[in-house]
Design a protein around this motif. Structure first.
Motif, PDB file in Angstrom:
ATOM      1  N   GLY A   1       0.824  -1.204   0.000  1.00  0.00           N
ATOM      2  CA  GLY A   1       0.000   0.000   0.000  1.00  0.00           C
ATOM      3  C   GLY A   1       0.858   1.253   0.000  1.00  0.00           C
ATOM      4  O   GLY A   1       2.090   1.193  -0.068  1.00  0.00           O
ATOM      5  N   ARG A   2       0.191   2.392   0.060  1.00  0.00           N
ATOM      6  CA  ARG A   2       0.895   3.670   0.094  1.00  0.00           C
ATOM      7  C   ARG A   2       1.826   3.737   1.298  1.00  0.00           C
ATOM      8  O   ARG A   2       1.478   3.272   2.384  1.00  0.00           O
ATOM      9  CB  ARG A   2      -0.113   4.825   0.193  1.00  0.00           C
ATOM     10  CG  ARG A   2      -1.023   4.978  -0.988  1.00  0.00           C
ATOM     11  CD  ARG A   2      -2.017   6.117  -0.760  1.00  0.00           C
ATOM     12  NE  ARG A   2      -3.061   5.765   0.194  1.00  0.00           N
ATOM     13  CZ  ARG A   2      -3.350   6.448   1.297  1.00  0.00           C
ATOM     14  NH1 ARG A   2      -2.649   7.510   1.624  1.00  0.00           N
ATOM     15  NH2 ARG A   2      -4.332   6.066   2.088  1.00  0.00           N
ATOM     16  N   ILE A   3       3.006   4.340   1.086  1.00  0.00           N
ATOM     17  CA  ILE A   3       3.913   4.578   2.212  1.00  0.00           C
ATOM     18  C   ILE A   3       3.471   5.895   2.839  1.00  0.00           C
ATOM     19  O   ILE A   3       3.801   6.985   2.362  1.00  0.00           O
ATOM     20  CB  ILE A   3       5.385   4.657   1.762  1.00  0.00           C
ATOM     21  CG1 ILE A   3       5.736   3.499   0.826  1.00  0.00           C
ATOM     22  CG2 ILE A   3       6.303   4.692   2.980  1.00  0.00           C
ATOM     23  CD1 ILE A   3       5.545   2.124   1.402  1.00  0.00           C
ATOM     24  N   HIS A   4       2.686   5.787   3.892  1.00  0.00           N
ATOM     25  CA  HIS A   4       2.043   6.951   4.500  1.00  0.00           C
ATOM     26  C   HIS A   4       1.677   6.593   5.934  1.00  0.00           C
ATOM     27  O   HIS A   4       1.326   5.443   6.227  1.00  0.00           O
ATOM     28  CB  HIS A   4       0.781   7.308   3.695  1.00  0.00           C
ATOM     29  CG  HIS A   4       0.152   8.605   4.090  1.00  0.00           C
ATOM     30  ND1 HIS A   4      -0.705   8.709   5.172  1.00  0.00           N
ATOM     31  CD2 HIS A   4       0.238   9.855   3.551  1.00  0.00           C
ATOM     32  CE1 HIS A   4      -1.110   9.967   5.289  1.00  0.00           C
ATOM     33  NE2 HIS A   4      -0.553  10.676   4.320  1.00  0.00           N
TER      34      HIS A   4
ATOM     35  N   ASP B   1       4.445   9.894   1.217  1.00  0.00           N
ATOM     36  CA  ASP B   1       4.963  10.859   2.186  1.00  0.00           C
ATOM     37  C   ASP B   1       6.476  10.646   2.287  1.00  0.00           C
ATOM     38  O   ASP B   1       6.940   9.724   2.967  1.00  0.00           O
ATOM     39  CB  ASP B   1       4.283  10.652   3.542  1.00  0.00           C
ATOM     40  CG  ASP B   1       4.639  11.717   4.567  1.00  0.00           C
ATOM     41  OD1 ASP B   1       5.811  12.148   4.586  1.00  0.00           O
ATOM     42  OD2 ASP B   1       3.762  12.121   5.356  1.00  0.00           O
ATOM     43  N   GLY B   2       7.222  11.503   1.605  1.00  0.00           N
ATOM     44  CA  GLY B   2       8.671  11.347   1.538  1.00  0.00           C
ATOM     45  C   GLY B   2       9.353  11.451   2.886  1.00  0.00           C
ATOM     46  O   GLY B   2      10.270  10.679   3.188  1.00  0.00           O
ATOM     47  N   ASN B   3       8.937  12.404   3.712  1.00  0.00           N
ATOM     48  CA  ASN B   3       9.546  12.566   5.041  1.00  0.00           C
ATOM     49  C   ASN B   3       9.303  11.345   5.912  1.00  0.00           C
ATOM     50  O   ASN B   3      10.202  10.878   6.623  1.00  0.00           O
ATOM     51  CB  ASN B   3       8.992  13.818   5.729  1.00  0.00           C
ATOM     52  CG  ASN B   3       9.515  15.099   5.104  1.00  0.00           C
ATOM     53  OD1 ASN B   3      10.605  15.114   4.528  1.00  0.00           O
ATOM     54  ND2 ASN B   3       8.765  16.168   5.209  1.00  0.00           N
ATOM     55  N   TYR B   4       8.100  10.842   5.858  1.00  0.00           N
ATOM     56  CA  TYR B   4       7.752   9.639   6.629  1.00  0.00           C
ATOM     57  C   TYR B   4       8.628   8.459   6.194  1.00  0.00           C
ATOM     58  O   TYR B   4       9.145   7.713   7.035  1.00  0.00           O
ATOM     59  CB  TYR B   4       6.273   9.329   6.426  1.00  0.00           C
ATOM     60  CG  TYR B   4       5.757   8.082   7.118  1.00  0.00           C
ATOM     61  CD1 TYR B   4       5.569   8.050   8.492  1.00  0.00           C
ATOM     62  CD2 TYR B   4       5.425   6.942   6.378  1.00  0.00           C
ATOM     63  CE1 TYR B   4       5.073   6.914   9.120  1.00  0.00           C
ATOM     64  CE2 TYR B   4       4.929   5.807   6.994  1.00  0.00           C
ATOM     65  CZ  TYR B   4       4.756   5.796   8.370  1.00  0.00           C
ATOM     66  OH  TYR B   4       4.262   4.674   8.993  1.00  0.00           O
ATOM     67  N   TYR B   5       8.803   8.304   4.887  1.00  0.00           N
ATOM     68  CA  TYR B   5       9.641   7.215   4.386  1.00  0.00           C
ATOM     69  C   TYR B   5      11.073   7.368   4.884  1.00  0.00           C
ATOM     70  O   TYR B   5      11.675   6.397   5.362  1.00  0.00           O
ATOM     71  CB  TYR B   5       9.623   7.191   2.853  1.00  0.00           C
ATOM     72  CG  TYR B   5      10.588   6.184   2.265  1.00  0.00           C
ATOM     73  CD1 TYR B   5      10.282   4.828   2.237  1.00  0.00           C
ATOM     74  CD2 TYR B   5      11.827   6.603   1.767  1.00  0.00           C
ATOM     75  CE1 TYR B   5      11.178   3.899   1.715  1.00  0.00           C
ATOM     76  CE2 TYR B   5      12.727   5.680   1.243  1.00  0.00           C
ATOM     77  CZ  TYR B   5      12.400   4.339   1.224  1.00  0.00           C
ATOM     78  OH  TYR B   5      13.299   3.414   0.728  1.00  0.00           O
TER      79      TYR B   5
END
Length: 335
Positions: free
Chosen positions: A175-178, A205-209
């Motif tokens: 799923g989405r990386i979020h 969400d780049g920062n979350y990743y």
């Protein structure tokens, strides 16, 4: 009966990788065509359909960022609405914006509400309560302020999946990386259960990743990027379980139904539609914490994988979804 199916124009219909609304719009259109219904799909120009395709753009705005999303959406929706008289019914899979035209046309509009991006959009739906026909994709994802014609679960083309009796030894996050989807929690579950985890999906969400996912990647925890249709069924089918530790009330959860179609049980946080999709202790486990999920990993041998497949096929097939929608069309049109 002439039906217009309105898809979004963020991605191609059906999508190459991500695009759940586009996928369902495609499944509806293709299923109706198979039943002999005359269908026009309003989508991006690179979309594919066995019906007629009508498009105002070559590609979606998520795949060609030089385009302005709002401009594309306005051109796309107005293109259909200006041709509304050509159809007996319009099936809107494009959220609330098309409703603003519905008072100006005579063709009835049935809207599948694929979740609420914000409570702030409710007033638009509420304004057209008496004129529109609303369908929820789960009983849990309903607003008490709205009137609903029915709940129709999202349906998948079961031919796109196959049953995997003997899985490999890994857990899967798909799923989405979020933060909403609980990627970090899936990593925590895998680490605590000492199991390999594969992570597949677009990075939303780049920062979350970078902060919650990337530092934990290793031989045990692997990010393999987004997975297309061919990779998807192999990843889902070969997993010992799909981890779905969501942190929001998810309206449906396509990957949950997809995993079960392959025979793979799902360990999910007990939120939103999950109790409707998963039969607890029969096709997976509904849990409330990471520690409970770890415990559920230890109980996976209790699940009969064929039960997962049979349950998903009986509830979440494209054929069932299309038949349910066709009944609603006939009810609206009084035929």
């Amino acid at each position: 009966m002439k039906v217009a199916v309105l898809a979004p124009v963020a991605w191609r219909t059906p999508p190459r990788h991500y695009g759940p609304w586009e996928q369902i719009a495609s499944n509806i259109a293709e299923g109706l065509v198979q039943l002999g219904i005359e269908v026009t799909l309003f989508a991006t120009g690179d979309s594919t359909t066995t019906g007629k395709l009508d498009a105002i753009c070559d590609t979606g705005y998520e795949e060609d960022r030089s385009q302005d999303a709002k401009v594309l959406e306005c051109l796309h929706i107005s293109n259909l609405m200006e041709k509304a008289a050509e159809f007996d019914i319009i099936h809107n899979n494009f959220d609330f914006l098309p409703l603003t035209y519905s008072g100006l046309i005579k063709t009835p509009v049935i809207t599948t509400i694929h979740g609420f991006s914000s409570q702030k959009i409710i007033p638009v739906y509420k304004k057209y309560n008496d004129r529109g026909y609303y369908v929820s994709i789960s009983n849990s994802d309903r607003s008490p302020q709205l009137d609903y014609l029915a709940t129709v679960y999202n349906g998948l083309d079961t031919r796109d999946f196959e049953f995997y009796k003997q899985p490999e030894d890994y857990l899967l996050y798909f799923g989405r990386i979020h933060p909403d989807k609980g990627t970090a929690e899936a990593i925590d579950i895998a680490q605590k259960s000492k199991r390999k985890l594969l992570i597949a999906g677009i990075i939303q969400d780049g920062n979350y990743y970078r902060e919650r996912v990337e530092p934990f990647l290793s031989d045990q925890i692997k990010y393999i990027g987004h997975a297309g249709p061919d990779e998807r069924k192999k990843l889902l089918g070969n997993a010992i379980a799909l981890l779905h530790p969501i942190r929001f009330n998810e309206p449906f959860g396509m990957s949950v139904a997809e995993a079960m179609l392959c025979g793979t049980p799902v360990i999910a946080f007990n939120k939103g539609s999950m109790p409707e999709l998963i039969k607890d202790a029969q096709t997976g486990f509904l849990v409330d914490s990471v520690d409970e999920a770890v415990e559920a990993v230890g109980r996976l041998a209790e699940i009969n994988r064929i039960d997962c497949c049979n349950w998903a096929a009986s509830q979440f097939s494209g054929d069932k979804m299309v038949e349910d929608y066709l009944k609603l069309y006939k009810k609206i049109l009084d035929i």
